[in-house]
Design an enzyme around this catalytic site. Structure first.
Site, short mmCIF file in Angstrom:
data_model
loop_
_atom_site.label_atom_id
_atom_site.label_comp_id
_atom_site.label_asym_id
_atom_site.label_seq_id
_atom_site.Cartn_x
_atom_site.Cartn_y
_atom_site.Cartn_z
N SER A 115 -64.58 -12.49 36.57
CA SER A 115 -65.20 -11.26 36.08
C SER A 115 -66.67 -11.48 35.74
O SER A 115 -67.06 -12.55 35.26
CB SER A 115 -64.46 -10.81 34.82
N TYR A 138 -69.92 -6.07 37.96
CA TYR A 138 -70.29 -4.86 37.21
C TYR A 138 -71.81 -4.86 37.20
O TYR A 138 -72.41 -5.93 37.14
CB TYR A 138 -69.84 -4.96 35.76
N THR A 164 -66.15 -3.40 41.20
CA THR A 164 -65.21 -2.55 40.45
C THR A 164 -65.85 -1.19 40.20
O THR A 164 -66.95 -1.10 39.63
CB THR A 164 -64.83 -3.22 39.12
N LYS A 261 -62.78 -2.34 44.28
CA LYS A 261 -61.61 -2.36 43.39
C LYS A 261 -61.63 -1.17 42.44
O LYS A 261 -62.66 -0.90 41.81
CB LYS A 261 -61.62 -3.66 42.57
N HIS A 285 -57.17 -0.19 36.84
CA HIS A 285 -57.68 -1.08 35.81
C HIS A 285 -56.60 -1.43 34.78
O HIS A 285 -56.86 -1.58 33.59
CB HIS A 285 -58.88 -0.43 35.11
C1 LIG Z 1 -57.97 -7.85 29.16
C2 LIG Z 1 -58.35 -7.30 30.51
C3 LIG Z 1 -59.66 -7.41 30.92
C4 LIG Z 1 -60.03 -6.93 32.18
N1 LIG Z 1 -61.30 -7.12 32.62
C5 LIG Z 1 -61.66 -6.73 33.86
C6 LIG Z 1 -62.95 -7.00 34.35
O1 LIG Z 1 -63.76 -7.61 33.70
N2 LIG Z 1 -63.24 -6.54 35.59
C7 LIG Z 1 -62.34 -5.88 36.38
O2 LIG Z 1 -62.65 -5.48 37.50
N3 LIG Z 1 -61.09 -5.63 35.93
C8 LIG Z 1 -60.73 -6.05 34.70
N4 LIG Z 1 -59.45 -5.84 34.25
C9 LIG Z 1 -58.48 -5.19 35.15
C10 LIG Z 1 -57.74 -6.22 36.00
O3 LIG Z 1 -58.59 -6.79 36.95
C11 LIG Z 1 -56.54 -5.61 36.73
O4 LIG Z 1 -56.98 -4.47 37.44
C12 LIG Z 1 -55.41 -5.22 35.79
O5 LIG Z 1 -55.27 -6.16 34.76
C13 LIG Z 1 -54.10 -5.11 36.58
O6 LIG Z 1 -53.06 -4.69 35.76
P1 LIG Z 1 -52.02 -5.71 35.05
O7 LIG Z 1 -52.74 -6.30 33.90
O8 LIG Z 1 -50.91 -4.81 34.64
O9 LIG Z 1 -51.62 -6.75 36.07
C14 LIG Z 1 -59.06 -6.31 33.02
C15 LIG Z 1 -57.74 -6.22 32.59
C16 LIG Z 1 -57.38 -6.73 31.35
C17 LIG Z 1 -55.94 -6.65 30.94
#
Ligand SMILES: Cc1cc2nc3c(=O)[nH]c(=O)nc-3n(C[C@H](O)[C@H](O)[C@H](O)COP(=O)(O)O)c2cc1C
Length: 422
Positions: A115, A138, A164, A261, A285
């Site tokens: 990330s 981002y 994203t 994404k 997300h």
């Molecule tokens: C704590 C947390 C932080 C996240 N940070 C980012 C991020 O920095 N960039 C991003 O594209 N998605 C981020 N996501 C989304 C994840 O990439 C992903 O889409 C999502 O966790 C998928 O769902 P799941 O947690 O049920 O597997 C984050 C998700 C969580 C849980």
């Protein structure tokens, strides 16, 4: 007890066990940052519960051996059909959490997506693993700041950019407010006081956190006065909307593959393909942005139908078991991303916990495939699942418009067998 033993069977048999182990080890404010989602968390729950609606139709009396789980994504051969999703601030869960996760992914033969909002620099993560790494972008800090990070990613060998596009503004993560994130980040100690019990009640975590340098910054977001501070992230995200226009300049400075994404519709998927993306991730997300959108598994067939012949389609959201992954693959995903499943592992036991999460899902995948009568992912067949009526959103709309049934055939018992895209 060693960290690896603390997450071994029989204490930890599935991802839900790993989640509980993480809850015991990290402060509530950190646990809820990972576990929580936007508003009423309707989408968070739906992302997982939707998998229960998809039923298997196995081939029995087939002697399938250990299944081949290999997939090719963006030309890379992976041993597993799931990659580690970008999860910001995993350094809060465990020291150098990003390096730990990337290493565990590489050891299992899969990829890791770092990330922008990581607590560890992209150079350190890259140097810490021999596996495939992609960089998630981002536009925090603006175009110049993002360009500098993209150039750094290119230099050290990240092989794809993941853009994203679902964070025009941060979703309202209510748990974060209630747990006092803002107060804990404030410099006034009196404001912190009502919330510090969460931290003090996890002395093991606290010692590791302090030994790792305390509150992390964001070393991949280098502002004129240095790496962005933690407290500035929400405001920075608001000024960092990625729009289709940005793809143009990003394509000029990044010649490698670009993955979009965070889309859920055929319209956006077509636009992404038109703009030159080579893959899309059907994602909401993890329910952390717009609450009340479609669970991703239901959005997946529409996107596959629209662009499956032009770009690679990945999905994420709600995956907690290997059987969930199999359902997503049958519905047309080339591979999936897991987010919380490995983040909980990291909170529970650092790299050993991520390894355990991967192990659990891999064993699930093998078992599910063999019980379905398949020796490899290539043998998965749309006729191996049955969907509820109206599950396949895009097809329902399309067939209504054309007044013909397309692909999803209503069965006498009211279920729908999926016989179209893969
Ligand atoms: C704590 C947390 C932080 C996240 N940070 C980012 C991020 O920095 N960039 C991003 O594209 N998605 C981020 N996501 C989304 C994840 O990439 C992903 O889409 C999502 O966790 C998928 O769902 P799941 O947690 O049920 O597997 C984050 C998700 C969580 C849980």
């Amino acid at each position: 007890m060693s960290l690896a033993r603390s997450v071994a069977a029989p204490a930890v048999l599935n991802i839900a066990d790993l989640r509980r182990a993480a809850m015991r080890r990290v402060p509530r404010v950190v646990f809820d940052y990972v576990d929580g989602a936007a508003d009423a968390e309707v989408t968070l729950r739906a992302n997982s519960s939707v998998f229960d609606e998809v039923l298997f139709r196995p081939r029995t009396a087939v002697a399938a051996g250990r299944a081949n789980l290999e997939v090719t994504v963006l030309g890379e051969r992976f041993s597993l059909p799931f990659l580690l999703a970008p999860v910001g601030s995993t350094r809060l869960l465990y020291p150098k959490g990003e390096v730990e996760a990337a290493r565990a992914a590489a050891a299992a033969g899969t990829g890791y997506i770092l990330s922008t909002l990581a607590g560890t620099s992209l150079e350190e993560v890259r140097a810490g693993t021999h596996g495939v790494c992609w960089y998630q972008v981002y536009l925090v800090g603006g175009r110049e700041v993002a360009s500098a990070a993209i150039e750094r990613a290119r230099k050290v060998g990240y092989t794809a950019l993941v853009l994203t596009v679902d964070t025009a503004i941060s979703g309202l993560r209510e748990r974060d407010y209630r747990n006092g994130i803002a107060q804990l980040l404030a410099s006034n100690p009196f404001r912190k006081l009502p919330y510090v019990w969460q931290i003090l009640s996890r002395p093991g975590w606290l010692m590791r956190y302090l030994s790792d340098g305390g509150l992390m910054r964001f070393p991949n977001v280098v502002l004129p006065d240095g790496p962005m501070r933690y407290a500035a992230v929400a405001a920075a995200l608001e000024q960092s909307v990625v729009s289709w226009a940005d793809l143009k300049w990003i394509r000029e400075i990044w010649k490698g593959p670009i993955v979009i994404k965070g889309l859920l519709t055929a319209e956006d998927a077509r636009r992404a393909a038109d703009e030159g993306a080579v893959a899309v991730v059907v994602s909401n997300h993890g329910g952390r942005q717009l609450d009340g959108v479609f669970p991703t598994l239901r959005a997946l067939p529409e996107v596959v139908e629209a662009v499956g012949d032009r770009v690679e389609v990945l999905m994420d959201g709600g995956i907690r078991r290997g059987s969930d992954i199999v359902k997503a693959l049958i519905l047309g995903a080339r591979a999936v991303l897991i987010g919380r499943a490995y983040a909980w592992g990291l909170g529970a036991a650092g790299g050993a916990g991520v390894t355990r999460a991967i192990e659990i899902l891999t064993a699930d995948l093998n078992r599910t495939l063999r019980l379905l009568g398949c020796a490899s992912l290539a043998e998965l067949d749309p006729s191996m699942i049955e969907l509820p009526v109206d599950f396949v959103r895009g097809r329902r709309r399309a067939s209504r418009a054309a007044n013909v049934g397309e692909g999803a055939e209503a069965e006498a018992d009211g279920g729908v067998r999926f016989s179209g895209v893969h």
